[in-house]
Design a protein around this motif. Sequence first.
Motif, PDB file in Angstrom:
ATOM      1  N   GLU A  71       0.866  -1.119   0.313  1.00  0.00           N
ATOM      2  CA  GLU A  71       0.106   0.261  -0.297  1.00  0.00           C
ATOM      3  C   GLU A  71       0.890   1.388   0.081  1.00  0.00           C
ATOM      4  OE1 GLU A  71      -2.931   0.464   3.321  1.00  0.00           O
ATOM      5  OE2 GLU A  71      -4.261  -1.248   1.798  1.00  0.00           O
ATOM      6  N   LEU A  72       2.320   1.189   0.746  1.00  0.00           N
ATOM      7  CA  LEU A  72       2.509   2.566   0.952  1.00  0.00           C
ATOM      8  C   LEU A  72       3.143   2.865  -0.526  1.00  0.00           C
ATOM      9  CD1 LEU A  72       4.450   1.693   4.472  1.00  0.00           C
ATOM     10  CD2 LEU A  72       3.209   4.131   3.610  1.00  0.00           C
ATOM     11  N   HIS A  73       3.855   1.708  -1.341  1.00  0.00           N
ATOM     12  CA  HIS A  73       4.059   1.718  -2.510  1.00  0.00           C
ATOM     13  C   HIS A  73       3.556   2.233  -3.403  1.00  0.00           C
ATOM     14  CE1 HIS A  73       6.379   0.986  -6.645  1.00  0.00           C
ATOM     15  NE2 HIS A  73       5.343   0.122  -6.759  1.00  0.00           N
ATOM     16  N   GLU A  74       2.539   1.920  -3.622  1.00  0.00           N
ATOM     17  CA  GLU A  74       1.455   2.893  -4.141  1.00  0.00           C
ATOM     18  C   GLU A  74       1.704   3.469  -4.383  1.00  0.00           C
ATOM     19  OE1 GLU A  74      -0.113   1.307  -6.617  1.00  0.00           O
ATOM     20  OE2 GLU A  74       0.661  -0.827  -6.620  1.00  0.00           O
ATOM     21  N   ALA A  75       1.072   3.958  -2.485  1.00  0.00           N
ATOM     22  CA  ALA A  75       0.725   5.670  -2.346  1.00  0.00           C
ATOM     23  C   ALA A  75       1.958   6.141  -2.875  1.00  0.00           C
ATOM     24  CB  ALA A  75       0.274   5.809  -0.928  1.00  0.00           C
ATOM     25  N   PHE A  76       2.840   6.196  -2.335  1.00  0.00           N
ATOM     26  CA  PHE A  76       3.918   6.690  -2.796  1.00  0.00           C
ATOM     27  C   PHE A  76       4.178   7.358  -4.234  1.00  0.00           C
ATOM     28  CE2 PHE A  76       6.590   6.165   1.180  1.00  0.00           C
ATOM     29  CZ  PHE A  76       7.025   7.500   1.577  1.00  0.00           C
ATOM     30  N   LYS A  77       3.584   5.965  -5.032  1.00  0.00           N
ATOM     31  CA  LYS A  77       3.881   6.799  -6.889  1.00  0.00           C
ATOM     32  C   LYS A  77       2.537   7.163  -7.450  1.00  0.00           C
ATOM     33  CE  LYS A  77       3.278   3.032 -10.732  1.00  0.00           C
ATOM     34  NZ  LYS A  77       3.117   2.395 -11.021  1.00  0.00           N
ATOM     35  N   GLU A  78       1.450   6.926  -6.516  1.00  0.00           N
ATOM     36  CA  GLU A  78       0.346   8.102  -6.465  1.00  0.00           C
ATOM     37  C   GLU A  78       0.756   9.407  -6.207  1.00  0.00           C
ATOM     38  OE1 GLU A  78      -4.641   8.210  -6.103  1.00  0.00           O
ATOM     39  OE2 GLU A  78      -3.152   7.067  -4.891  1.00  0.00           O
ATOM     40  N   ALA A  79       1.666   9.953  -5.290  1.00  0.00           N
ATOM     41  CA  ALA A  79       1.820  11.016  -4.648  1.00  0.00           C
ATOM     42  C   ALA A  79       2.602  11.349  -5.489  1.00  0.00           C
ATOM     43  CB  ALA A  79       2.448  11.526  -3.887  1.00  0.00           C
ATOM     44  N   ASP A  80       3.747  10.670  -6.117  1.00  0.00           N
ATOM     45  CA  ASP A  80       4.663  10.839  -7.156  1.00  0.00           C
ATOM     46  C   ASP A  80       4.786  11.746  -8.444  1.00  0.00           C
ATOM     47  OD1 ASP A  80       7.195  11.128  -7.578  1.00  0.00           O
ATOM     48  OD2 ASP A  80       6.990   9.968  -9.012  1.00  0.00           O
ATOM     49  N   ILE A  81       3.401  10.658  -8.967  1.00  0.00           N
ATOM     50  CA  ILE A  81       2.789  11.182 -10.453  1.00  0.00           C
ATOM     51  C   ILE A  81       1.764  12.365 -10.242  1.00  0.00           C
ATOM     52  CG2 ILE A  81       1.219   9.786 -12.100  1.00  0.00           C
ATOM     53  CD1 ILE A  81       2.179   7.201 -11.626  1.00  0.00           C
ATOM     54  N   ASP A  82       1.238  12.187  -9.028  1.00  0.00           N
ATOM     55  CA  ASP A  82       0.562  14.210  -9.126  1.00  0.00           C
ATOM     56  C   ASP A  82       1.360  14.960  -9.307  1.00  0.00           C
ATOM     57  OD1 ASP A  82      -1.798  15.668  -8.821  1.00  0.00           O
ATOM     58  OD2 ASP A  82      -2.273  15.074  -6.824  1.00  0.00           O
ATOM     59  N   LYS A  83       1.355  15.824 -10.729  1.00  0.00           N
ATOM     60  CA  LYS A  83       2.032  16.566 -10.759  1.00  0.00           C
ATOM     61  C   LYS A  83       2.014  17.714  -9.749  1.00  0.00           C
ATOM     62  CE  LYS A  83       3.733  14.592 -14.230  1.00  0.00           C
ATOM     63  NZ  LYS A  83       5.363  14.945 -14.175  1.00  0.00           N
ATOM     64  N   SER A  84       0.000  18.051  -9.191  1.00  0.00           N
ATOM     65  CA  SER A  84      -0.045  19.375  -8.037  1.00  0.00           C
ATOM     66  C   SER A  84       0.237  18.533  -6.636  1.00  0.00           C
ATOM     67  CB  SER A  84      -0.938  18.991  -7.998  1.00  0.00           C
ATOM     68  OG  SER A  84      -1.779  17.718  -6.999  1.00  0.00           O
ATOM     69  N   THR A  85       1.402  17.648  -6.788  1.00  0.00           N
ATOM     70  CA  THR A  85       2.424  17.183  -5.495  1.00  0.00           C
ATOM     71  C   THR A  85       4.129  17.876  -5.494  1.00  0.00           C
ATOM     72  OG1 THR A  85       0.568  15.485  -4.773  1.00  0.00           O
ATOM     73  CG2 THR A  85       3.349  15.091  -3.847  1.00  0.00           C
ATOM     74  N   ARG A  86       3.792  18.786  -4.557  1.00  0.00           N
ATOM     75  CA  ARG A  86       5.917  18.865  -4.732  1.00  0.00           C
ATOM     76  C   ARG A  86       6.256  18.649  -3.555  1.00  0.00           C
ATOM     77  NH1 ARG A  86       4.565  23.938  -7.884  1.00  0.00           N
ATOM     78  NH2 ARG A  86       7.024  24.633  -7.665  1.00  0.00           N
ATOM     79  N   VAL A  87       5.824  17.608  -2.771  1.00  0.00           N
ATOM     80  CA  VAL A  87       6.407  17.208  -1.922  1.00  0.00           C
ATOM     81  C   VAL A  87       5.852  15.937  -1.329  1.00  0.00           C
ATOM     82  CG1 VAL A  87       7.565  17.589   0.539  1.00  0.00           C
ATOM     83  CG2 VAL A  87       8.284  19.550  -1.032  1.00  0.00           C
TER      84      VAL A  87
END
Length: 260
Positions: free
Chosen positions: A35-51
């Motif tokens: 689940e952590l892998h998926e959450a980090f992956k989703e956040a990294d792909i999201d262009k609005s996420t800067r940190v």
Amino acid sequence: MKYENVLTHSDNGITTITINRPSKLNALNKATIKELHEAFKEADIDKSTRVILVTGSGEKAFVAGADISEFADYSVSQGAELASQGQALLFDFVAHLSTPVIAAINGFALGGGLELAMSAHFRIASENAKMGLPEVSLGVIPGYGGTQRLPQLVGKGRAFEMIMTAGMISAEQALQYGLVNHVTTLEDLMPLTEKIAEKIANNSSVAISAAITAINAGYEDGENGYDEEITQFGKCFGTADFHEGTQAFLEKRKANFPGK
């Protein structure tokens, strides 16, 4: 995406990922790692996420280790596969994300928990935090990158002592060792982490990604960090962020980076 063991929240360019297994002191099992892998992956792909911020639920633990019940009866080959899959899926994955990751250590960070925190680009701890790699007390060694990342952060001698004694160090010791960047009260942990994240978010995400690549290269076998720095430096000149940043400087105004 909905998770059973992970909570995510995004606001103002910052995505917070919270390991949410309070009854198990947020221990990492296979399901949580996935689940952590998926959450980090989703956040990294999201262009609005800067940190990206990662922390644990409650006031006792960031992650108090791995779920030992899952692998207590593993064979040699199963143990090696566990470490290999875990490193690829989560720990190395986080370390090489293009989005900066800050670990907010809000209590015990032991075993796999400390290894996850060390995978982040840097760490901030609350005063009640305790950190250690106690694996040798179980007849095993750290398997999620701990024998490599801990010496890089605190030095070979201190890493040997921490791993061989299986002991814990305080937040203040971790600060002295260079394992964490800041120590604050539990109440101020997330506000301070978010304040630093906001400063990061104001800068060029493209340049920060290039810096992550260059810095990581200096710690990888077969890579020349100086050569990678030259490559990444050159690439920056072809980005819209570079054009905006330099023009803003020359025009004496605040840059509005497009992130490309």
